[in-house]
Design a protein around this motif. Structure first.
Motif, PDB file in Angstrom:
ATOM      1  N   TYR A   1      -9.098  -4.521  -0.937  1.00 14.48           N
ATOM      2  CA  TYR A   1      -8.762  -5.679  -0.111  1.00 14.48           C
ATOM      3  C   TYR A   1      -8.513  -5.180   1.305  1.00 14.48           C
ATOM      4  O   TYR A   1      -7.801  -4.192   1.501  1.00 14.48           O
ATOM      5  N   TYR A   2      -9.061  -5.877   2.281  1.00 14.05           N
ATOM      6  CA  TYR A   2      -8.888  -5.522   3.688  1.00 14.05           C
ATOM      7  C   TYR A   2      -8.053  -6.580   4.392  1.00 14.05           C
ATOM      8  O   TYR A   2      -8.079  -7.759   4.025  1.00 14.05           O
ATOM      9  N   SER A   3      -7.374  -6.160   5.444  1.00 18.13           N
ATOM     10  CA  SER A   3      -6.521  -7.068   6.205  1.00 18.13           C
ATOM     11  C   SER A   3      -7.317  -8.016   7.092  1.00 18.13           C
ATOM     12  O   SER A   3      -6.762  -8.989   7.605  1.00 18.13           O
TER      13      SER A   3
ATOM     14  N   ARG B   1       0.829  -1.203   0.000  1.00 14.78           N
ATOM     15  CA  ARG B   1       0.000   0.000   0.000  1.00 14.78           C
ATOM     16  C   ARG B   1       0.865   1.255   0.000  1.00 14.78           C
ATOM     17  O   ARG B   1       1.758   1.411   0.821  1.00 14.78           O
ATOM     18  N   GLY B   2       0.591   2.143  -0.958  1.00 19.71           N
ATOM     19  CA  GLY B   2       1.168   3.483  -0.941  1.00 19.71           C
ATOM     20  C   GLY B   2       2.626   3.605  -1.348  1.00 19.71           C
ATOM     21  O   GLY B   2       3.291   4.541  -0.915  1.00 19.71           O
TER      22      GLY B   2
ATOM     23  N   ILE C   1      -5.882  -2.543   7.400  1.00 16.85           N
ATOM     24  CA  ILE C   1      -5.120  -2.160   6.222  1.00 16.85           C
ATOM     25  C   ILE C   1      -6.103  -2.313   5.067  1.00 16.85           C
ATOM     26  O   ILE C   1      -6.802  -3.328   4.963  1.00 16.85           O
ATOM     27  N   ALA C   2      -6.170  -1.308   4.222  1.00 18.08           N
ATOM     28  CA  ALA C   2      -7.048  -1.352   3.050  1.00 18.08           C
ATOM     29  C   ALA C   2      -6.258  -0.874   1.848  1.00 18.08           C
ATOM     30  O   ALA C   2      -5.578   0.148   1.911  1.00 18.08           O
ATOM     31  N   THR C   3      -6.347  -1.617   0.755  1.00 15.29           N
ATOM     32  CA  THR C   3      -5.664  -1.215  -0.472  1.00 15.29           C
ATOM     33  C   THR C   3      -6.535  -1.592  -1.663  1.00 15.29           C
ATOM     34  O   THR C   3      -7.109  -2.683  -1.698  1.00 15.29           O
ATOM     35  N   THR C   4      -6.640  -0.672  -2.608  1.00  9.87           N
ATOM     36  CA  THR C   4      -7.575  -0.818  -3.716  1.00  9.87           C
ATOM     37  C   THR C   4      -6.840  -1.072  -5.025  1.00  9.87           C
ATOM     38  O   THR C   4      -5.813  -0.468  -5.296  1.00  9.87           O
TER      39      THR C   4
END
Length: 182
Positions: A107-109, A10-11, A164-167
């Motif tokens: 997506y979530y952790s 992420r990021g 944690i979230a990442t798209t």
């Protein structure tokens, strides 16, 4: 037996911050004992094989190695091929009829339930909409993620607290299924 995974970072490599060259990331992951390591794009996707650990321990191992090697922390989610395929197969939107920029998966952790999103009035954001999945959220944003007011509401701290979230856009979702299926 080796299991195929995708690591979602992420990021990284956004706006000049948290630079992670993909060749260095691949070498780092190979140094952790992973095999058939590959990367996709420059925005934080790696695929690999591992015959030890689980999603959480593999994510923690990679997160620690990145921090040690690059000198900064990066959130990491690791998911196996079966999960990635199940998420793609369960898409509640007509993916084949949409442009990749219109459909995204966050997506979530950890699992998320509808209570987290109770304060979001979906009708106020139409034609945008979202649906929950298994540790994931599907987002239909017809004008793209960058212009999405719903995506902004979904990323507020009260919604993502403790996660944690990442798209990823739909092209990346499909590509990760393909790359981890080999």
């Amino acid at each position: 037996m080796t299991t195929r995974y995708a690591a979602l970072l992420r990021g990284i490599n956004v706006g000049g911050a948290k630079k992670v060259p993909m060749a260095e990331l691949r070498a780092l992951m190979e140094g952790l004992g992973h095999d058939a390591v590959g990367t996709y794009l420059q925005s934080g996707q790696a695929v690999f094989g591992a015959d030890h650990g689980d999603e959480e321990s593999l994510a923690a191992e990679l997160r620690d190695a990145i921090d040690k090697h690059f000198g900064f922390g990066v959130d990491v989610i690791v998911r196996d091929h079966a999960y990635l395929k199940a998420i793609a197969d369960a898409c509640p939107f007509p993916a084949a009829d949409l442009e990749a920029k219109q459909l995204h998966v966050t997506y979530y952790s950890a699992p998320v339930d509808a209570d987290r999103f109770a304060g979001i009035d979906q009708d106020a954001f139409r034609p945008e909409e979202f649906r929950l999945g298994d540790r994931a959220l599907y987002l239909y944003a017809p004008n793209g993620l960058g212009r999405s007011k719903l995506a902004e509401a979904l990323s507020r701290p009260r919604v993502t607290k403790g996660l944690i979230a990442t798209t990823r856009n739909w092209n990346t979702v499909v590509k990760l299924v393909e790359l981890t299926g080999a």
